[in-house]
Design a protein around this motif. Structure first.
Motif, PDB file in Angstrom:
ATOM      1  N   SER A 101     -13.496 -10.714 -19.687  1.00 64.67           N
ATOM      2  CA  SER A 101     -13.622  -9.715 -18.623  1.00 64.67           C
ATOM      3  C   SER A 101     -13.262 -10.320 -17.268  1.00 64.67           C
ATOM      4  CB  SER A 101     -15.054  -9.187 -18.578  1.00 64.67           C
ATOM      5  OG  SER A 101     -15.927 -10.209 -18.142  1.00 64.67           O
ATOM      6  N   SER A 140      -6.929 -12.645 -14.471  1.00 68.56           N
ATOM      7  CA  SER A 140      -7.362 -11.290 -14.828  1.00 68.56           C
ATOM      8  C   SER A 140      -6.177 -10.458 -15.301  1.00 68.56           C
ATOM      9  CB  SER A 140      -8.036 -10.607 -13.637  1.00 68.56           C
ATOM     10  OG  SER A 140      -9.225 -11.279 -13.301  1.00 68.56           O
ATOM     11  N   THR A 144      -6.649  -9.915 -19.317  1.00 65.24           N
ATOM     12  CA  THR A 144      -7.339  -8.642 -19.550  1.00 65.24           C
ATOM     13  C   THR A 144      -6.310  -7.522 -19.616  1.00 65.24           C
ATOM     14  OG1 THR A 144      -7.671  -7.968 -17.243  1.00 65.24           O
ATOM     15  CG2 THR A 144      -9.316  -9.461 -18.182  1.00 65.24           C
TER      16      THR A 144
END
Length: 193
Positions: A101, A140, A144
């Motif tokens: 995450s 990120s 993700t």
């Protein structure tokens, strides 16, 4: 509408705020023993330790591996031994894809650079903080499925253009700055281990 949002915000703040860490080895052993006790199953100590040593990520996966082990034992009418434990745990751990995450990435990056999360997300333009923030955005985007807008909003309330710029900057620095490239390699190992 503004009053309602403020009221809800204060209600949310009433909840317990606790930082959760991965359970340590002794805690994992206790969890396995509790699961076995709950299910009325006995298992040798060396197998309990083997499972606790090799399934580290979270309690749900630890419980899943124990249930798998018990199921394999009863379906195949085999006694639970170390070979069975190794095969079940190996298959179980291999099949688990850890969902990474944006929050997890921010925690790892801020720990690596010895920053607190508030500083990482702040508006400060200090070079080391900016680079840490850019790395959090870069990883990120890379690790993700979140959109650039979501990444930006979660990392200091930035817009998608800022995230895109951060990713391009990181790509350039990997090529031109040897120390920065080491940061990327170190963080990559920590995030995808």
């Amino acid at each position: 509408m503004q009053d309602i949002e403020q009221r809800l915000l204060s209600r949310f703040k009433w909840g317990l705020s606790a930082e959760l860490h991965m359970p340590d080895f002794e805690t994992r052993i206790s969890i396995v023993k509790n699961i076995l006790y709950r299910d009325g199953v006995e298992m040798p100590e060396d197998i309990i330790e083997y499972v606790a040593k090799n399934v580290k990520s979270n309690v749900r996966e630890l419980e899943g591996s124990i249930i798998s082990l018990i199921a394999q034992s009863s379906f195949n009418k085999k006694e639970v031994n170390i070979e069975l434990a190794k095969s079940v745990v190996e298959k179980f751990v291999r099949n688990i894809k850890r969902e990474i995450s944006i929050d997890f990435i921010q925690v790892i990056v801020s720990d690596y650079f010895k920053l607190d999360l508030e500083t990482l997300q702040s508006k400060t333009r200090k070079r080391h903080v900016v680079q840490a923030r850019q790395l959090a955005m870069y990883f990120s985007k890379k690790l993700t499925k979140s959109s650039l807008a979501i990444i930006g909003s979660e990392i200091g309330d930035r817009d998608h253009a800022t995230v895109l710029h951060a990713c391009k900057t990181v790509d350039n620095l990997i090529i031109t700055d040897r120390q920065f490239k080491k940061y990327v390699e170190d963080l990559n190992k920590k995030l995808v281990q």
